[in-house]
Design a protein around this motif. Structure first.
Motif, PDB file in Angstrom:
ATOM      1  N   ALA A 167     -12.931   6.314  -4.153  1.00 22.52           N
ATOM      2  CA  ALA A 167     -11.960   5.280  -4.518  1.00 22.52           C
ATOM      3  C   ALA A 167     -11.837   4.263  -3.394  1.00 22.52           C
ATOM      4  CB  ALA A 167     -10.606   5.933  -4.775  1.00 22.52           C
ATOM      5  N   THR A 168     -11.340   3.095  -3.744  1.00 19.74           N
ATOM      6  CA  THR A 168     -11.108   2.046  -2.740  1.00 19.74           C
ATOM      7  C   THR A 168      -9.602   1.869  -2.553  1.00 19.74           C
ATOM      8  OG1 THR A 168     -11.229   0.423  -4.480  1.00 19.74           O
ATOM      9  CG2 THR A 168     -13.268   0.850  -3.279  1.00 19.74           C
ATOM     10  N   GLY A 169      -9.232   0.774  -1.903  1.00 15.68           N
ATOM     11  CA  GLY A 169      -7.812   0.544  -1.607  1.00 15.68           C
ATOM     12  C   GLY A 169      -7.553   0.902  -0.153  1.00 15.68           C
ATOM     13  N   SER A 170      -6.361   0.575   0.314  1.00 14.64           N
ATOM     14  CA  SER A 170      -6.055   0.851   1.726  1.00 14.64           C
ATOM     15  C   SER A 170      -5.716   2.325   1.960  1.00 14.64           C
ATOM     16  CB  SER A 170      -4.914  -0.039   2.198  1.00 14.64           C
ATOM     17  OG  SER A 170      -3.911  -0.095   1.222  1.00 14.64           O
ATOM     18  N   THR A 171      -5.226   3.008   0.935  1.00 17.52           N
ATOM     19  CA  THR A 171      -4.775   4.393   1.113  1.00 17.52           C
ATOM     20  C   THR A 171      -5.881   5.361   1.564  1.00 17.52           C
ATOM     21  OG1 THR A 171      -3.271   3.867  -0.698  1.00 17.52           O
ATOM     22  CG2 THR A 171      -3.297   6.137   0.064  1.00 17.52           C
ATOM     23  N   PRO A 172      -7.106   5.264   1.017  1.00 18.85           N
ATOM     24  CA  PRO A 172      -8.116   6.241   1.450  1.00 18.85           C
ATOM     25  C   PRO A 172      -8.694   6.001   2.846  1.00 18.85           C
ATOM     26  CG  PRO A 172      -8.799   5.142  -0.606  1.00 18.85           C
ATOM     27  CD  PRO A 172      -7.623   4.418  -0.075  1.00 18.85           C
ATOM     28  N   LEU A 219     -15.129   4.870  -8.663  1.00 17.21           N
ATOM     29  CA  LEU A 219     -14.335   4.749  -9.874  1.00 17.21           C
ATOM     30  C   LEU A 219     -14.460   3.401 -10.571  1.00 17.21           C
ATOM     31  CD1 LEU A 219     -10.889   6.053  -8.619  1.00 17.21           C
ATOM     32  CD2 LEU A 219     -12.179   7.010 -10.529  1.00 17.21           C
ATOM     33  N   ASP A 220     -14.525   2.338  -9.755  1.00 16.16           N
ATOM     34  CA  ASP A 220     -14.356   1.023 -10.376  1.00 16.16           C
ATOM     35  C   ASP A 220     -14.985  -0.085  -9.537  1.00 16.16           C
ATOM     36  OD1 ASP A 220     -12.525   1.280  -8.317  1.00 16.16           O
ATOM     37  OD2 ASP A 220     -10.746   0.929  -9.539  1.00 16.16           O
ATOM     38  N   GLU A 221     -15.052  -1.254 -10.124  1.00 13.36           N
ATOM     39  CA  GLU A 221     -15.597  -2.438  -9.437  1.00 13.36           C
ATOM     40  C   GLU A 221     -15.068  -3.685 -10.137  1.00 13.36           C
ATOM     41  OE1 GLU A 221     -16.448  -4.333  -7.084  1.00 13.36           O
ATOM     42  OE2 GLU A 221     -18.453  -3.597  -6.559  1.00 13.36           O
ATOM     43  N   SER A 236     -15.802  -7.096  -2.889  1.00 11.22           N
ATOM     44  CA  SER A 236     -16.317  -6.171  -3.916  1.00 11.22           C
ATOM     45  C   SER A 236     -16.124  -4.749  -3.405  1.00 11.22           C
ATOM     46  CB  SER A 236     -17.789  -6.448  -4.207  1.00 11.22           C
ATOM     47  OG  SER A 236     -18.594  -5.986  -3.137  1.00 11.22           O
ATOM     48  N   TYR A 237     -16.012  -3.845  -4.347  1.00 12.79           N
ATOM     49  CA  TYR A 237     -15.812  -2.444  -3.952  1.00 12.79           C
ATOM     50  C   TYR A 237     -17.082  -1.829  -3.380  1.00 12.79           C
ATOM     51  CZ  TYR A 237     -11.118  -2.489  -5.976  1.00 12.79           C
ATOM     52  OH  TYR A 237      -9.792  -2.743  -6.238  1.00 12.79           O
ATOM     53  N   ARG A 238     -18.258  -2.352  -3.789  1.00 14.74           N
ATOM     54  CA  ARG A 238     -19.507  -1.892  -3.169  1.00 14.74           C
ATOM     55  C   ARG A 238     -19.496  -2.246  -1.670  1.00 14.74           C
ATOM     56  NH1 ARG A 238     -23.280   1.490  -2.258  1.00 14.74           N
ATOM     57  NH2 ARG A 238     -23.912   1.671  -4.446  1.00 14.74           N
ATOM     58  N   LEU A 274      -8.439   9.790  -5.682  1.00 15.32           N
ATOM     59  CA  LEU A 274      -7.710   8.729  -6.388  1.00 15.32           C
ATOM     60  C   LEU A 274      -6.654   8.107  -5.487  1.00 15.32           C
ATOM     61  CD1 LEU A 274      -6.856  10.600  -9.727  1.00 15.32           C
ATOM     62  CD2 LEU A 274      -8.627   8.847  -9.436  1.00 15.32           C
ATOM     63  N   GLY A 275      -6.411   6.822  -5.727  1.00 15.03           N
ATOM     64  CA  GLY A 275      -5.192   6.189  -5.244  1.00 15.03           C
ATOM     65  C   GLY A 275      -4.348   5.949  -6.484  1.00 15.03           C
ATOM     66  N   VAL A 276      -3.260   5.260  -6.341  1.00 12.69           N
ATOM     67  CA  VAL A 276      -2.442   4.958  -7.516  1.00 12.69           C
ATOM     68  C   VAL A 276      -1.858   3.555  -7.356  1.00 12.69           C
ATOM     69  CG1 VAL A 276      -0.341   6.050  -6.557  1.00 12.69           C
ATOM     70  CG2 VAL A 276      -0.608   5.863  -9.040  1.00 12.69           C
ATOM     71  N   GLY A 334       1.395   2.874 -11.722  1.00 14.84           N
ATOM     72  CA  GLY A 334       0.870   4.176 -12.128  1.00 14.84           C
ATOM     73  C   GLY A 334      -0.589   4.132 -12.535  1.00 14.84           C
ATOM     74  N   HIS A 335      -1.243   2.974 -12.340  1.00 19.35           N
ATOM     75  CA  HIS A 335      -2.642   2.936 -12.774  1.00 19.35           C
ATOM     76  C   HIS A 335      -3.508   3.819 -11.884  1.00 19.35           C
ATOM     77  CE1 HIS A 335      -4.129  -0.870 -10.324  1.00 19.35           C
ATOM     78  NE2 HIS A 335      -4.228   0.226  -9.612  1.00 19.35           N
ATOM     79  N   LEU A 336      -4.560   4.335 -12.500  1.00 17.48           N
ATOM     80  CA  LEU A 336      -5.589   5.096 -11.789  1.00 17.48           C
ATOM     81  C   LEU A 336      -6.864   4.292 -11.922  1.00 17.48           C
ATOM     82  CD1 LEU A 336      -4.984   8.740 -13.101  1.00 17.48           C
ATOM     83  CD2 LEU A 336      -4.212   7.752 -10.935  1.00 17.48           C
ATOM     84  N   ALA A 337      -7.592   4.138 -10.829  1.00 16.93           N
ATOM     85  CA  ALA A 337      -8.755   3.245 -10.814  1.00 16.93           C
ATOM     86  C   ALA A 337      -8.255   1.889 -11.341  1.00 16.93           C
ATOM     87  CB  ALA A 337      -9.906   3.795 -11.644  1.00 16.93           C
ATOM     88  N   PHE A 338      -8.846   1.363 -12.424  1.00 18.10           N
ATOM     89  CA  PHE A 338      -8.273   0.163 -13.039  1.00 18.10           C
ATOM     90  C   PHE A 338      -7.796   0.495 -14.453  1.00 18.10           C
ATOM     91  CE2 PHE A 338     -10.503  -2.835  -9.953  1.00 18.10           C
ATOM     92  CZ  PHE A 338      -9.323  -3.307  -9.416  1.00 18.10           C
ATOM     93  N   ILE A 360       0.433  -7.327 -12.436  1.00 16.68           N
ATOM     94  CA  ILE A 360       0.940  -6.657 -11.220  1.00 16.68           C
ATOM     95  C   ILE A 360      -0.229  -6.245 -10.313  1.00 16.68           C
ATOM     96  CG2 ILE A 360       1.110  -4.375 -12.328  1.00 16.68           C
ATOM     97  CD1 ILE A 360       3.522  -3.763 -10.637  1.00 16.68           C
ATOM     98  N   THR A 361      -1.342  -5.886 -10.924  1.00 15.73           N
ATOM     99  CA  THR A 361      -2.526  -5.486 -10.145  1.00 15.73           C
ATOM    100  C   THR A 361      -3.170  -6.714  -9.507  1.00 15.73           C
ATOM    101  OG1 THR A 361      -2.879  -3.662 -11.686  1.00 15.73           O
ATOM    102  CG2 THR A 361      -4.748  -4.300 -10.316  1.00 15.73           C
ATOM    103  N   ILE A 362      -3.265  -7.785 -10.295  1.00 14.30           N
ATOM    104  CA  ILE A 362      -3.848  -9.025  -9.764  1.00 14.30           C
ATOM    105  C   ILE A 362      -3.001  -9.500  -8.570  1.00 14.30           C
ATOM    106  CG2 ILE A 362      -4.302 -11.466 -10.287  1.00 14.30           C
ATOM    107  CD1 ILE A 362      -4.892 -10.493 -13.213  1.00 14.30           C
ATOM    108  N   ALA A 386      -4.098  -9.705  -4.590  1.00 19.26           N
ATOM    109  CA  ALA A 386      -4.288 -11.093  -4.136  1.00 19.26           C
ATOM    110  C   ALA A 386      -4.273 -11.181  -2.619  1.00 19.26           C
ATOM    111  CB  ALA A 386      -3.204 -11.988  -4.732  1.00 19.26           C
ATOM    112  N   ARG A 387      -3.621 -10.223  -1.959  1.00 19.96           N
ATOM    113  CA  ARG A 387      -3.524 -10.282  -0.494  1.00 19.96           C
ATOM    114  C   ARG A 387      -4.893 -10.216   0.190  1.00 19.96           C
ATOM    115  NH1 ARG A 387      -2.429  -4.846  -1.835  1.00 19.96           N
ATOM    116  NH2 ARG A 387      -3.117  -3.270  -0.317  1.00 19.96           N
ATOM    117  N   PHE A 388      -5.888  -9.722  -0.514  1.00 18.76           N
ATOM    118  CA  PHE A 388      -7.209  -9.598   0.088  1.00 18.76           C
ATOM    119  C   PHE A 388      -8.059 -10.853  -0.081  1.00 18.76           C
ATOM    120  CE2 PHE A 388      -6.058  -5.177  -1.139  1.00 18.76           C
ATOM    121  CZ  PHE A 388      -5.948  -4.676   0.152  1.00 18.76           C
TER     122      PHE A 388
END
Ligand code: GLP
Length: 235
Positions: free
Chosen positions: A35-40, A66-68, A79-81, A131-133, A137-141, A160-162, A166-168
């Protein structure tokens, strides 16, 4: 669901890496769902450290993300890659050809979804899914919805996800509106699940673990998994 509270990001990284190490050591060709995101990030730092110290070998590991984002090539910094290469793959001895991320530039989104599902199936499924969240409550996208998604899908992201992502991006209008994401059923088929959450996700974790099981809170489905662990950082 098992809940573990970590005292800090570093502790969360160590506890999560212990779970990764156990799975990696227990299989000849483990499949890690990443998974991506700052949490992992604390986990990835700890995995890199253990690999450098010779304690964790990734030479036979295969990974599926999980996603891209749709529309971003793997060379794009958001990109998540790119994220996975920069934050993990380039620093451990995993074989690049054994790392899989959906192709955000696929011309035929439906075909890409089918290809990704077939790929995961051909690997024998995921041994450990990280997983992050999302705050919703979304998982992946997999965004809140009327139904739990089945397979990999081409998805329109929730506002809410967009906004959260957006901070990135230097210009918020550059945030992709669509993404590829494994489905809830794909996630639930993993033999073991590990969800990581920062203290700021306390409310949604409480809802996911103790509230109704509903596709309006995708993470609540984890209550139905037989081997799901949540590590949250204490406030
Ligand atoms: C994105 C990803 C999710 C991730 C979420 C939370 O939307 N698609 O997989 O869980 O962000 O990210 P963070 O860990 O940065 O809060």
């Amino acid at each position: 669901m098992k809940l573990i509270t970590a005292g800090s990001q570093d502790e969360m990284g160590v506890l999560a890496a212990d779970i990764f190490a156990e799975v990696i050591h227990s299989k000849p060709r483990p499949v890690l769902g990443l998974a991506t995101g700052s949490t992992p990030l604390p986990l990835y730092r700890e995995l890199i450290k253990r690999n450098r110290d010779g304690k964790l070998d990734f030479s036979s590991v295969r990974s599926v993300n999980l996603d891209e984002y749709a529309g971003l090539p793997g060379t794009h910094e958001q990109s998540y890659r790119y994220f996975m290469n920069e934050n993990l793959f380039n620093h451990i001895n995993i074989k690049p050809e054994n790392t899989y991320v959906p192709n955000g530039m696929a011309e035929d989104p439906e075909a890409e979804c089918s290809r990704y599902d077939a790929l995961v199936k051909s690997m024998g499924g995921v041994d450990l899914q990280l997983l992050g969240v999302g705050f919703n409550g979304h998982l992946a996208f997999c965004e809140p919805s009327d139904v739990f998604s089945n397979k990999t899908q081409y998805i329109r992201l929730a506002e809410i996800t967009i906004n959260a992502n957006a901070r990135f991006f230097s210009d918020p209008s550059e945030v992709p509106r669509y993404a590829f994401s494994m489905g809830i059923k794909d996630i639930m088929l993993a033999k073991k699940i590990l969800l990581l959450a920062g203290a700021e996700k306390k409310d949604i974790i409480e809802k996911a673990m103790n509230g109704d099981i509903t596709p309006q809170v995708p993470a609540s489905v984890l209550q139905l998994h037989q081997d799901a662990t949540v590590i949250i950082i204490k406030e």
